[in-house]
Design a protein around this motif. Structure first.
Motif, mmCIF file in Angstrom:
data_model
loop_
_atom_site.group_PDB
_atom_site.id
_atom_site.type_symbol
_atom_site.label_atom_id
_atom_site.label_comp_id
_atom_site.label_asym_id
_atom_site.label_seq_id
_atom_site.Cartn_x
_atom_site.Cartn_y
_atom_site.Cartn_z
ATOM 1 N N GLN A 1 0.851 -1.185 0.000
ATOM 2 C CA GLN A 1 0.000 0.000 0.000
ATOM 3 C C GLN A 1 0.892 1.242 0.000
ATOM 4 O OE1 GLN A 1 -2.607 -0.442 3.329
ATOM 5 N NE2 GLN A 1 -3.649 -2.217 2.452
ATOM 6 N N PRO A 2 0.342 2.417 -0.298
ATOM 7 C CA PRO A 2 1.158 3.636 -0.378
ATOM 8 C C PRO A 2 1.967 3.921 0.885
ATOM 9 C CG PRO A 2 -1.003 4.059 -1.311
ATOM 10 C CD PRO A 2 -1.041 2.682 -0.713
ATOM 11 N N TRP A 3 1.419 3.670 2.054
ATOM 12 C CA TRP A 3 2.184 3.963 3.261
ATOM 13 C C TRP A 3 3.351 2.995 3.425
ATOM 14 C CZ3 TRP A 3 2.473 0.652 7.478
ATOM 15 C CH2 TRP A 3 1.561 -0.410 7.490
ATOM 16 N N HIS A 4 3.247 1.780 2.857
ATOM 17 C CA HIS A 4 4.383 0.857 2.854
ATOM 18 C C HIS A 4 5.530 1.439 2.028
ATOM 19 C CE1 HIS A 4 1.304 -2.471 3.679
ATOM 20 N NE2 HIS A 4 2.099 -2.434 4.741
ATOM 21 N N TRP A 5 5.176 2.003 0.871
ATOM 22 C CA TRP A 5 6.188 2.603 0.016
ATOM 23 C C TRP A 5 6.862 3.793 0.696
ATOM 24 C CZ3 TRP A 5 8.313 0.025 -3.630
ATOM 25 C CH2 TRP A 5 7.596 -0.924 -4.346
ATOM 26 N N LEU A 6 6.095 4.567 1.436
ATOM 27 C CA LEU A 6 6.676 5.705 2.155
ATOM 28 C C LEU A 6 7.712 5.238 3.178
ATOM 29 C CD1 LEU A 6 3.548 7.992 2.718
ATOM 30 C CD2 LEU A 6 5.479 8.364 1.172
ATOM 31 N N ILE A 7 7.420 4.163 3.860
ATOM 32 C CA ILE A 7 8.369 3.620 4.843
ATOM 33 C C ILE A 7 9.632 3.118 4.137
ATOM 34 C CG2 ILE A 7 8.744 1.760 6.507
ATOM 35 C CD1 ILE A 7 5.779 2.061 7.273
ATOM 36 N N VAL A 8 9.462 2.455 3.004
ATOM 37 C CA VAL A 8 10.617 1.942 2.254
ATOM 38 C C VAL A 8 11.479 3.102 1.754
ATOM 39 C CG1 VAL A 8 11.292 0.726 0.138
ATOM 40 C CG2 VAL A 8 9.503 -0.212 1.606
ATOM 41 N N ILE A 9 10.854 4.150 1.217
ATOM 42 C CA ILE A 9 11.599 5.321 0.729
ATOM 43 C C ILE A 9 12.320 6.018 1.881
ATOM 44 C CG2 ILE A 9 11.311 7.607 -0.299
ATOM 45 C CD1 ILE A 9 9.070 6.367 -2.019
ATOM 46 N N LYS B 1 22.074 12.555 -0.851
ATOM 47 C CA LYS B 1 23.064 12.889 -1.872
ATOM 48 C C LYS B 1 23.457 11.683 -2.724
ATOM 49 C CE LYS B 1 25.071 16.765 0.591
ATOM 50 N NZ LYS B 1 26.289 17.349 1.161
ATOM 51 N N LYS B 2 23.474 10.507 -2.134
ATOM 52 C CA LYS B 2 23.933 9.330 -2.868
ATOM 53 C C LYS B 2 22.815 8.646 -3.654
ATOM 54 C CE LYS B 2 27.869 8.167 -0.018
ATOM 55 N NZ LYS B 2 28.568 7.087 0.670
ATOM 56 N N LEU B 3 21.566 8.903 -3.341
ATOM 57 C CA LEU B 3 20.477 8.232 -4.039
ATOM 58 C C LEU B 3 20.418 8.559 -5.533
ATOM 59 C CD1 LEU B 3 17.560 8.183 -1.459
ATOM 60 C CD2 LEU B 3 18.881 6.281 -2.329
ATOM 61 N N PRO B 4 20.563 9.819 -5.967
ATOM 62 C CA PRO B 4 20.552 10.071 -7.422
ATOM 63 C C PRO B 4 21.706 9.383 -8.147
ATOM 64 C CG PRO B 4 20.171 12.104 -6.232
ATOM 65 C CD PRO B 4 20.548 11.070 -5.220
ATOM 66 N N ASP B 5 22.875 9.341 -7.522
ATOM 67 C CA ASP B 5 24.006 8.654 -8.139
ATOM 68 C C ASP B 5 23.741 7.151 -8.244
ATOM 69 O OD1 ASP B 5 25.405 11.024 -8.372
ATOM 70 O OD2 ASP B 5 26.453 10.759 -6.453
ATOM 71 N N ALA B 6 23.149 6.595 -7.215
ATOM 72 C CA ALA B 6 22.835 5.170 -7.234
ATOM 73 C C ALA B 6 21.803 4.855 -8.319
ATOM 74 C CB ALA B 6 22.322 4.720 -5.875
ATOM 75 N N PHE C 1 15.417 4.052 2.788
ATOM 76 C CA PHE C 1 16.505 4.261 1.834
ATOM 77 C C PHE C 1 17.189 5.603 2.053
ATOM 78 C CE2 PHE C 1 14.763 0.820 -0.827
ATOM 79 C CZ PHE C 1 15.949 0.176 -1.136
ATOM 80 N N ILE C 2 16.400 6.635 2.303
ATOM 81 C CA ILE C 2 16.989 7.961 2.527
ATOM 82 C C ILE C 2 17.836 7.955 3.795
ATOM 83 C CG2 ILE C 2 16.433 10.360 3.085
ATOM 84 C CD1 ILE C 2 14.084 10.126 1.143
ATOM 85 N N LEU C 3 17.357 7.294 4.835
ATOM 86 C CA LEU C 3 18.137 7.233 6.074
ATOM 87 C C LEU C 3 19.413 6.405 5.901
ATOM 88 C CD1 LEU C 3 15.330 6.783 8.760
ATOM 89 C CD2 LEU C 3 16.798 8.783 8.407
ATOM 90 N N LEU C 4 19.322 5.312 5.161
ATOM 91 C CA LEU C 4 20.484 4.441 4.999
ATOM 92 C C LEU C 4 21.537 5.027 4.056
ATOM 93 C CD1 LEU C 4 18.808 0.929 4.779
ATOM 94 C CD2 LEU C 4 20.210 1.816 6.635
ATOM 95 N N PHE C 5 21.103 5.529 2.923
ATOM 96 C CA PHE C 5 22.051 5.947 1.897
ATOM 97 C C PHE C 5 22.260 7.453 1.827
ATOM 98 C CE2 PHE C 5 20.278 1.907 0.342
ATOM 99 C CZ PHE C 5 21.434 1.168 0.360
#
Length: 85
Positions: free
Chosen positions: A5-13, A23-28, A16-20
């Motif tokens: 569901q959409p809130w699942h995707w928000l948690i996943v995003i 700045k590194k997400l666009p390069d990845a 990713f932002i917290l882990l990577f």
């Protein structure tokens, strides 16, 4: 209940932002896109090579066209050892 569901995707995003880091997400994403383009082009090249090989089969020689077997020539004898002992 089976899909995300959409809130699942928000948690996943957010994870990713917290882990990577932001700045590194666009390069990845850029490097992932390049890798996918290279992979797709290699697959297309392999498929076109396979089609080209299938289109032109190599002819097999007829029995009368085959070369006669070559008899090996005898090897020359080695020169005698002339060194003094």
């Amino acid at each position: 209940m089976g899909g995300l569901q959409p809130w699942h995707w928000l948690i996943v995003i957010a994870a990713f932002i917290l882990l990577f880091g932001a700045k590194k997400l666009p390069d990845a994403a850029r490097s992932l896109g390049k890798s996918m383009r290279i992979f797709k082009s290699e697959i297309k090249e392999m498929q076109s090579d396979g089609k080209a090989d299938d289109a032109t089969p190599t002819p097999t020689p007829i029995a009368s066209e085959r070369a006669e077997p070559v008899t090996p020539t005898p090897a020359a004898e080695p020169a005698p050892d002339t060194r003094s002992a």
